[in-house]
Design an enzyme around this catalytic site. Structure first.
Site, PDB file in Angstrom:
ATOM      1  N   ARG A 158      66.530  38.732  39.650  1.00 30.76           N
ATOM      2  CA  ARG A 158      67.886  38.314  39.442  1.00 30.76           C
ATOM      3  C   ARG A 158      67.456  36.858  39.823  1.00 30.76           C
ATOM      4  O   ARG A 158      67.766  36.372  41.286  1.00 30.76           O
ATOM      5  CB  ARG A 158      68.635  39.149  40.507  1.00 30.76           C
ATOM      6  CG  ARG A 158      68.703  39.990  39.698  1.00 30.76           C
ATOM      7  CD  ARG A 158      70.251  40.473  38.626  1.00 30.76           C
ATOM      8  NE  ARG A 158      70.350  41.368  38.469  1.00 30.76           N
ATOM      9  CZ  ARG A 158      69.912  42.394  37.808  1.00 30.76           C
ATOM     10  NH1 ARG A 158      68.779  42.094  37.169  1.00 30.76           N
ATOM     11  NH2 ARG A 158      70.111  43.361  37.418  1.00 30.76           N
ATOM     12  N   SER A 224      77.907  43.872  41.283  1.00 29.06           N
ATOM     13  CA  SER A 224      77.057  43.878  42.375  1.00 29.06           C
ATOM     14  C   SER A 224      77.005  42.437  43.113  1.00 29.06           C
ATOM     15  O   SER A 224      76.531  41.492  43.221  1.00 29.06           O
ATOM     16  CB  SER A 224      75.092  43.866  41.902  1.00 29.06           C
ATOM     17  OG  SER A 224      75.574  45.064  41.450  1.00 29.06           O
ATOM     18  N   GLU A 319      72.984  38.325  45.871  1.00 23.97           N
ATOM     19  CA  GLU A 319      73.389  38.125  44.275  1.00 23.97           C
ATOM     20  C   GLU A 319      74.743  36.559  44.219  1.00 23.97           C
ATOM     21  O   GLU A 319      73.752  35.957  43.624  1.00 23.97           O
ATOM     22  CB  GLU A 319      73.528  39.163  44.055  1.00 23.97           C
ATOM     23  CG  GLU A 319      73.368  39.023  42.614  1.00 23.97           C
ATOM     24  CD  GLU A 319      73.241  40.740  41.299  1.00 23.97           C
ATOM     25  OE1 GLU A 319      72.659  40.968  41.778  1.00 23.97           O
ATOM     26  OE2 GLU A 319      74.201  39.840  40.719  1.00 23.97           O
TER      27      GLU A 319
HETATM   28  C1  LIG Z   1      81.881  43.133  36.759  1.00 24.21           C
HETATM   29  C2  LIG Z   1      81.071  42.464  36.975  1.00 24.21           C
HETATM   30  C3  LIG Z   1      79.555  43.126  36.541  1.00 24.21           C
HETATM   31  C4  LIG Z   1      78.450  42.888  36.379  1.00 24.21           C
HETATM   32  N1  LIG Z   1      77.223  42.953  36.305  1.00 24.21           N
HETATM   33  C5  LIG Z   1      76.448  41.593  35.770  1.00 24.21           C
HETATM   34  C6  LIG Z   1      75.078  43.364  35.576  1.00 24.21           C
HETATM   35  O1  LIG Z   1      74.999  44.485  35.099  1.00 24.21           O
HETATM   36  N2  LIG Z   1      73.689  42.789  36.091  1.00 24.21           N
HETATM   37  C7  LIG Z   1      73.669  41.193  36.272  1.00 24.21           C
HETATM   38  O2  LIG Z   1      73.396  40.701  36.539  1.00 24.21           O
HETATM   39  N3  LIG Z   1      75.548  40.693  36.476  1.00 24.21           N
HETATM   40  C8  LIG Z   1      75.832  40.885  36.778  1.00 24.21           C
HETATM   41  N4  LIG Z   1      77.737  40.659  37.064  1.00 24.21           N
HETATM   42  C9  LIG Z   1      76.980  39.126  37.654  1.00 24.21           C
HETATM   43  C10 LIG Z   1      77.547  37.758  35.999  1.00 24.21           C
HETATM   44  O3  LIG Z   1      77.808  38.797  35.383  1.00 24.21           O
HETATM   45  C11 LIG Z   1      76.237  36.940  35.426  1.00 24.21           C
HETATM   46  O4  LIG Z   1      75.784  36.207  36.764  1.00 24.21           O
HETATM   47  C12 LIG Z   1      76.642  36.626  34.799  1.00 24.21           C
HETATM   48  O5  LIG Z   1      75.784  35.701  33.546  1.00 24.21           O
HETATM   49  C13 LIG Z   1      77.825  35.110  35.018  1.00 24.21           C
HETATM   50  O6  LIG Z   1      78.133  34.328  34.152  1.00 24.21           O
HETATM   51  P1  LIG Z   1      78.705  33.400  34.692  1.00 24.21           P
HETATM   52  O7  LIG Z   1      79.450  32.384  33.678  1.00 24.21           O
HETATM   53  O8  LIG Z   1      80.863  33.784  35.485  1.00 24.21           O
HETATM   54  O9  LIG Z   1      78.344  32.391  35.513  1.00 24.21           O
HETATM   55  P2  LIG Z   1      79.576  31.358  37.059  1.00 24.21           P
HETATM   56  O10 LIG Z   1      79.741  32.447  37.784  1.00 24.21           O
HETATM   57  O11 LIG Z   1      80.275  30.605  36.379  1.00 24.21           O
HETATM   58  O12 LIG Z   1      77.987  30.345  37.328  1.00 24.21           O
HETATM   59  C14 LIG Z   1      76.937  31.713  37.892  1.00 24.21           C
HETATM   60  C15 LIG Z   1      75.885  30.555  38.953  1.00 24.21           C
HETATM   61  O13 LIG Z   1      75.175  30.014  37.453  1.00 24.21           O
HETATM   62  C16 LIG Z   1      75.377  28.174  36.532  1.00 24.21           C
HETATM   63  N5  LIG Z   1      75.663  27.663  35.739  1.00 24.21           N
HETATM   64  C17 LIG Z   1      76.973  28.824  34.786  1.00 24.21           C
HETATM   65  N6  LIG Z   1      76.639  27.966  33.707  1.00 24.21           N
HETATM   66  C18 LIG Z   1      75.846  26.690  33.968  1.00 24.21           C
HETATM   67  C19 LIG Z   1      74.954  26.461  32.954  1.00 24.21           C
HETATM   68  N7  LIG Z   1      75.060  25.550  31.923  1.00 24.21           N
HETATM   69  N8  LIG Z   1      73.552  25.543  33.386  1.00 24.21           N
HETATM   70  C20 LIG Z   1      73.320  25.730  35.157  1.00 24.21           C
HETATM   71  N9  LIG Z   1      73.665  26.475  35.286  1.00 24.21           N
HETATM   72  C21 LIG Z   1      74.557  26.721  35.201  1.00 24.21           C
HETATM   73  C22 LIG Z   1      76.748  28.151  38.038  1.00 24.21           C
HETATM   74  O14 LIG Z   1      76.266  26.676  38.617  1.00 24.21           O
HETATM   75  C23 LIG Z   1      75.956  28.823  39.158  1.00 24.21           C
HETATM   76  O15 LIG Z   1      74.739  28.752  39.983  1.00 24.21           O
HETATM   77  C24 LIG Z   1      78.824  41.391  36.772  1.00 24.21           C
HETATM   78  C25 LIG Z   1      80.324  40.649  36.985  1.00 24.21           C
HETATM   79  C26 LIG Z   1      80.834  41.149  37.223  1.00 24.21           C
HETATM   80  C27 LIG Z   1      82.360  40.452  37.804  1.00 24.21           C
END
Ligand SMILES: Cc1cc2nc3c(=O)[nH]c(=O)nc-3n(C[C@H](O)[C@H](O)[C@H](O)COP(=O)(O)OP(=O)(O)OC[C@H]3O[C@@H](n4cnc5c(N)ncnc54)[C@H](O)[C@@H]3O)c2cc1C
Length: 323
Positions: A158, A224, A319
């Site tokens: 992570r 998580s 996380e």
């Molecule tokens: C129900 C649920 C289940 C989940 N299960 C998992 C799982 O099984 N495993 C897991 O690893 N995660 C899990 N997650 C967490 C999440 O889905 C991931 O971390 C996902 O990759 C976040 O994507 P996002 O587009 O929503 O990012 P955001 O929340 O919008 O951003 C996350 C971070 O990335 C940065 N960021 C976003 N886009 C860019 C870009 N283009 N360039 C540079 N930085 C950027 C943001 O500034 C921020 O710091 C879960 C979340 C939920 C709600």
């Protein structure tokens, strides 16, 4: 004012004075010039599924919208380039349809392709870093497009070097995939199972995820909330309270514990402070069930961390990201 309350998975009320979308590096270069982004006055969002939004963003909010998938090599060692704004789970469907294999165990994870490398998303015995060959970024400080290869990303559990290098905006990710389906059954829930196709494995994983994780409509959450702690074997053996917990070997001298089990063992499953707390369904998931903001979430986070430390002398690591 732009309302971002529906762009974050916790459904926190949030606004931004300046909100800009970009689809490719050309648009980003233009935005960077017009808004002086080299001063660091910005933050990037994807779908907000791993982020805690403030009531009002002081910085310019940027969002990747490009959804292109370019097939660079479709034989044997498959290589595709995917724009940052594509939904992660749409990529899973695309790869399955094209018989491009390797990402099946990551099915059902919400969010965008661009955010996936930031925390090196992982699930069911798989991390996305295993299939990333390189990443295209726009370096805001140097005002240049760059390619970062897998080694330079410093991927670990992570974690990646993007967490500390906020001046790099991810515009596309290159994935190397296989033309042969080889189910990864290393995770305990998958052992002794067999899957005749990638689609069957993807369907199974999506189904168990839905059962385990609280429904995001009724219980807004980020998956998580804490990382599973990895501690030295010596500290583990010295602490008799830890022997009651499930432990897995993480390396020759480290063990991995379950943060969910730790929280549950302390009676914190289902705890609430104001409108948020730890889910009654899954102890590792922080849920918002009432009106709350980032400060309420910090309070729950601090309380859980303190109780865990006092009992087990373990520092839980958060996380998601506070933006
Ligand atoms: C129900 C649920 C289940 C989940 N299960 C998992 C799982 O099984 N495993 C897991 O690893 N995660 C899990 N997650 C967490 C999440 O889905 C991931 O971390 C996902 O990759 C976040 O994507 P996002 O587009 O929503 O990012 P955001 O929340 O919008 O951003 C996350 C971070 O990335 C940065 N960021 C976003 N886009 C860019 C870009 N283009 N360039 C540079 N930085 C950027 C943001 O500034 C921020 O710091 C879960 C979340 C939920 C709600």
């Amino acid at each position: 004012m732009y309302d971002l309350s529906h762009q974050n998975s916790l459904k926190l009320q949030s606004t931004a004075e300046t909100y800009l979308e970009f689809s490719n590096t050309d648009e980003l270069v233009e935005i960077s010039k017009n808004y002086g982004l080299e001063q660091g006055n910005f933050c990037v969002i994807g779908e907000g599924t791993n982020s805690i939004f403030p009531i009002s963003f002081k910085n310019i909010v940027l969002k990747a919208m490009g959804k292109d998938i370019k097939i660079i090599n479709s034989h044997e060692n498959i290589l595709i380039e995917v724009s940052a704004g594509l939904e992660w789970d749409d990529l899973i469907d695309f790869c399955c349809e094209k018989n491009f294999y390797g990402l099946e165990n990551l099915a059902g994870i919400p969010g965008t392709v661009g955010a996936a490398p930031v925390q090196n998303i992982g699930a069911y015995g798989k991390e996305v870093s295993e299939n990333i060959s390189k990443i295209e970024v726009f370096d805001i400080k140097q005002k240049a497009i760059k390619y970062i290869d897998n080694e330079e990303c410093k991927f670990s559990y992570r974690d990646s070097f993007f967490k500390k290098n906020k001046h790099l905006i991810i515009t596309s990710v290159f994935f190397s995939l296989s033309s042969i389906f080889n189910a990864n059954l290393s995770y305990r829930d998958l052992q002794n199972k067999s899957f005749s196709s990638a689609q069957a494995l993807i369907n199974y994983i999506r189904k168990i995820r839905l059962k385990k994780i609280p429904d995001r409509i009724s219980y807004p959450n980020l998956g998580s909330f804490f990382k599973n702690p990895i501690i030295g074997k010596k500290s583990f053996n010295k602490n008799p309270k830890l022997s009651k917990l499930t432990s897995l070997s993480a390396s020759p001298d480290k063990v991995k514990l379950s943060a969910g089990e730790i929280i549950e063992s302390l009676g914190l499953k289902g705890m609430r402070i104001n409108g948020c707390g730890m889910s009654a369904q899954h102890a590792l998931v922080l849920v918002c069930t009432g009106f709350c903001n980032a400060n309420d979430i910090r309070r729950v986070e601090k309380t859980v961390k303190e109780i865990v430390f006092n009992e087990y002398q373990i520092n839980l690591e958060t996380e998601p990201f506070y933006l």
